[in-house]
Design a protein around this motif. Structure first.
Motif, PDB file in Angstrom:
ATOM      1  N   VAL A 126       0.867  -1.177   0.000  1.00 51.84           N
ATOM      2  CA  VAL A 126       0.000   0.000   0.000  1.00 51.84           C
ATOM      3  C   VAL A 126       0.903   1.226   0.000  1.00 51.84           C
ATOM      4  O   VAL A 126       1.751   1.384   0.873  1.00 51.84           O
ATOM      5  CB  VAL A 126      -0.912   0.009   1.251  1.00 51.84           C
ATOM      6  N   LEU A 127       0.740   2.065  -0.983  1.00 57.55           N
ATOM      7  CA  LEU A 127       1.533   3.282  -1.075  1.00 57.55           C
ATOM      8  C   LEU A 127       0.787   4.418  -0.399  1.00 57.55           C
ATOM      9  O   LEU A 127      -0.403   4.618  -0.620  1.00 57.55           O
ATOM     10  CB  LEU A 127       1.800   3.634  -2.538  1.00 57.55           C
ATOM     11  N   ALA A 128       1.493   5.152   0.432  1.00 57.12           N
ATOM     12  CA  ALA A 128       0.889   6.294   1.106  1.00 57.12           C
ATOM     13  C   ALA A 128       0.860   7.476   0.153  1.00 57.12           C
ATOM     14  O   ALA A 128       1.809   7.723  -0.584  1.00 57.12           O
ATOM     15  CB  ALA A 128       1.674   6.656   2.355  1.00 57.12           C
ATOM     16  N   GLN A 129      -0.219   8.187   0.169  1.00 60.52           N
ATOM     17  CA  GLN A 129      -0.336   9.380  -0.658  1.00 60.52           C
ATOM     18  C   GLN A 129      -0.418  10.599   0.249  1.00 60.52           C
ATOM     19  O   GLN A 129      -1.070  10.560   1.288  1.00 60.52           O
ATOM     20  CB  GLN A 129      -1.583   9.315  -1.530  1.00 60.52           C
ATOM     21  N   VAL A 130       0.255  11.622  -0.180  1.00 63.60           N
ATOM     22  CA  VAL A 130       0.229  12.873   0.564  1.00 63.60           C
ATOM     23  C   VAL A 130      -0.779  13.784  -0.107  1.00 63.60           C
ATOM     24  O   VAL A 130      -0.672  14.071  -1.299  1.00 63.60           O
ATOM     25  CB  VAL A 130       1.624  13.535   0.583  1.00 63.60           C
ATOM     26  N   SER A 131      -1.749  14.200   0.649  1.00 73.52           N
ATOM     27  CA  SER A 131      -2.716  15.139   0.100  1.00 73.52           C
ATOM     28  C   SER A 131      -2.603  16.447   0.856  1.00 73.52           C
ATOM     29  O   SER A 131      -2.249  16.475   2.027  1.00 73.52           O
ATOM     30  CB  SER A 131      -4.140  14.585   0.229  1.00 73.52           C
ATOM     31  N   GLY A 132      -2.885  17.514   0.187  1.00 72.25           N
ATOM     32  CA  GLY A 132      -2.790  18.821   0.815  1.00 72.25           C
ATOM     33  C   GLY A 132      -1.610  19.597   0.261  1.00 72.25           C
ATOM     34  O   GLY A 132      -1.068  19.286  -0.790  1.00 72.25           O
ATOM     35  N   ASN A 133      -1.209  20.582   1.018  1.00 70.83           N
ATOM     36  CA  ASN A 133      -0.151  21.472   0.576  1.00 70.83           C
ATOM     37  C   ASN A 133       1.177  21.072   1.216  1.00 70.83           C
ATOM     38  O   ASN A 133       1.311  21.063   2.436  1.00 70.83           O
ATOM     39  CB  ASN A 133      -0.522  22.907   0.959  1.00 70.83           C
ATOM     40  N   ILE A 134       2.133  20.727   0.414  1.00 67.87           N
ATOM     41  CA  ILE A 134       3.455  20.337   0.909  1.00 67.87           C
ATOM     42  C   ILE A 134       4.169  21.538   1.538  1.00 67.87           C
ATOM     43  O   ILE A 134       5.036  21.376   2.387  1.00 67.87           O
ATOM     44  CB  ILE A 134       4.294  19.740  -0.236  1.00 67.87           C
ATOM     45  N   ALA A 135       3.798  22.745   1.158  1.00 66.46           N
ATOM     46  CA  ALA A 135       4.436  23.942   1.714  1.00 66.46           C
ATOM     47  C   ALA A 135       4.244  24.031   3.223  1.00 66.46           C
ATOM     48  O   ALA A 135       5.120  24.523   3.927  1.00 66.46           O
ATOM     49  CB  ALA A 135       3.889  25.191   1.037  1.00 66.46           C
ATOM     50  N   ALA A 136       3.127  23.542   3.719  1.00 64.72           N
ATOM     51  CA  ALA A 136       2.888  23.580   5.164  1.00 64.72           C
ATOM     52  C   ALA A 136       3.880  22.683   5.895  1.00 64.72           C
ATOM     53  O   ALA A 136       4.396  23.040   6.961  1.00 64.72           O
ATOM     54  CB  ALA A 136       1.458  23.157   5.469  1.00 64.72           C
ATOM     55  N   ILE A 137       4.171  21.535   5.333  1.00 68.81           N
ATOM     56  CA  ILE A 137       5.151  20.643   5.947  1.00 68.81           C
ATOM     57  C   ILE A 137       6.544  21.271   5.875  1.00 68.81           C
ATOM     58  O   ILE A 137       7.305  21.227   6.839  1.00 68.81           O
ATOM     59  CB  ILE A 137       5.132  19.270   5.242  1.00 68.81           C
ATOM     60  N   GLY A 138       6.849  21.883   4.743  1.00 70.28           N
ATOM     61  CA  GLY A 138       8.146  22.542   4.588  1.00 70.28           C
ATOM     62  C   GLY A 138       8.330  23.678   5.569  1.00 70.28           C
ATOM     63  O   GLY A 138       9.407  23.841   6.149  1.00 70.28           O
ATOM     64  N   TYR A 139       7.281  24.467   5.779  1.00 69.83           N
ATOM     65  CA  TYR A 139       7.409  25.573   6.727  1.00 69.83           C
ATOM     66  C   TYR A 139       7.543  25.050   8.146  1.00 69.83           C
ATOM     67  O   TYR A 139       8.288  25.608   8.944  1.00 69.83           O
ATOM     68  CB  TYR A 139       6.236  26.535   6.637  1.00 69.83           C
ATOM     69  N   GLY A 140       6.835  23.980   8.452  1.00 72.43           N
ATOM     70  CA  GLY A 140       6.963  23.395   9.789  1.00 72.43           C
ATOM     71  C   GLY A 140       8.388  22.958  10.064  1.00 72.43           C
ATOM     72  O   GLY A 140       8.911  23.168  11.163  1.00 72.43           O
ATOM     73  N   LEU A 141       9.021  22.359   9.084  1.00 77.86           N
ATOM     74  CA  LEU A 141      10.417  21.961   9.250  1.00 77.86           C
ATOM     75  C   LEU A 141      11.343  23.173   9.272  1.00 77.86           C
ATOM     76  O   LEU A 141      12.335  23.189  10.001  1.00 77.86           O
ATOM     77  CB  LEU A 141      10.822  21.009   8.124  1.00 77.86           C
ATOM     78  N   ALA A 142      11.021  24.196   8.483  1.00 74.46           N
ATOM     79  CA  ALA A 142      11.862  25.395   8.439  1.00 74.46           C
ATOM     80  C   ALA A 142      11.759  26.213   9.723  1.00 74.46           C
ATOM     81  O   ALA A 142      12.663  26.984  10.037  1.00 74.46           O
ATOM     82  CB  ALA A 142      11.487  26.256   7.244  1.00 74.46           C
ATOM     83  N   ALA A 143      10.681  26.055  10.477  1.00 73.04           N
ATOM     84  CA  ALA A 143      10.497  26.832  11.706  1.00 73.04           C
ATOM     85  C   ALA A 143      11.277  26.253  12.879  1.00 73.04           C
ATOM     86  O   ALA A 143      11.407  26.914  13.906  1.00 73.04           O
ATOM     87  CB  ALA A 143       9.014  26.905  12.052  1.00 73.04           C
ATOM     88  N   ILE A 144      11.806  25.061  12.725  1.00 75.93           N
ATOM     89  CA  ILE A 144      12.558  24.454  13.828  1.00 75.93           C
ATOM     90  C   ILE A 144      13.840  25.241  14.111  1.00 75.93           C
ATOM     91  O   ILE A 144      14.151  25.532  15.266  1.00 75.93           O
ATOM     92  CB  ILE A 144      12.884  22.981  13.501  1.00 75.93           C
ATOM     93  N   GLY A 145      14.564  25.618  13.067  1.00 75.60           N
ATOM     94  CA  GLY A 145      15.826  26.341  13.235  1.00 75.60           C
ATOM     95  C   GLY A 145      15.671  27.673  13.948  1.00 75.60           C
ATOM     96  O   GLY A 145      16.347  27.924  14.951  1.00 75.60           O
ATOM     97  N   GLU A 161      14.051  35.864  13.548  1.00 79.28           N
ATOM     98  CA  GLU A 161      12.652  35.831  13.122  1.00 79.28           C
ATOM     99  C   GLU A 161      12.513  36.174  11.643  1.00 79.28           C
ATOM    100  O   GLU A 161      11.572  35.731  10.989  1.00 79.28           O
ATOM    101  CB  GLU A 161      11.816  36.791  13.970  1.00 79.28           C
ATOM    102  N   ALA A 162      13.436  36.962  11.111  1.00 77.35           N
ATOM    103  CA  ALA A 162      13.401  37.241   9.671  1.00 77.35           C
ATOM    104  C   ALA A 162      13.586  35.949   8.880  1.00 77.35           C
ATOM    105  O   ALA A 162      12.950  35.755   7.836  1.00 77.35           O
ATOM    106  CB  ALA A 162      14.483  38.250   9.305  1.00 77.35           C
ATOM    107  N   LEU A 163      14.417  35.040   9.387  1.00 72.22           N
ATOM    108  CA  LEU A 163      14.582  33.748   8.721  1.00 72.22           C
ATOM    109  C   LEU A 163      13.275  32.957   8.734  1.00 72.22           C
ATOM    110  O   LEU A 163      12.927  32.295   7.753  1.00 72.22           O
ATOM    111  CB  LEU A 163      15.680  32.938   9.402  1.00 72.22           C
ATOM    112  N   ALA A 164      12.546  33.025   9.840  1.00 73.82           N
ATOM    113  CA  ALA A 164      11.273  32.313   9.915  1.00 73.82           C
ATOM    114  C   ALA A 164      10.265  32.911   8.942  1.00 73.82           C
ATOM    115  O   ALA A 164       9.504  32.171   8.300  1.00 73.82           O
ATOM    116  CB  ALA A 164      10.732  32.373  11.346  1.00 73.82           C
TER     117      ALA A 164
END
Length: 77
Positions: free
Chosen positions: A3-22, A60-63
């Motif tokens: 069974v292959l998992a499918q990602v639905s929605g906006n990938i940008a939200a996941i990217g921003y979540g990861l980018a906010a860690i730094g 915060e400018a980076l965020a």
């Protein structure tokens, strides 16, 4: 059966979540070290406070760049 998992929605939200860690870690380090510096040298409070705020603004400018970048790249396609 695979069974292959499918990602639905906006990938940008996941990217921003990861980018906010730094920046989140950076802000914690800035204020933690700032409080420690003020505790060690209370007479240098104005200079330390100025440097803390400058570091906070740059971090915060980076965020904010991480928040805006996916939208910009979405429109460039």
């Amino acid at each position: 059966m695979h069974v292959l998992a499918q990602v639905s929605g906006n990938i940008a939200a996941i990217g921003y979540g990861l980018a906010a860690i730094g920046p989140g870690v950076g802000v914690g380090i800035i204020f933690g070290q700032g409080v420690q510096a003020i505790a060690r040298q209370p007479e240098a409070y104005p200079l330390i406070r100025q440097n803390i705020l400058l570091g906070f603004v740059l971090t915060e400018a980076l965020a904010l760049i991480g928040l805006v970048a996916p939208f910009i790249f979405q429109f460039l396609k």
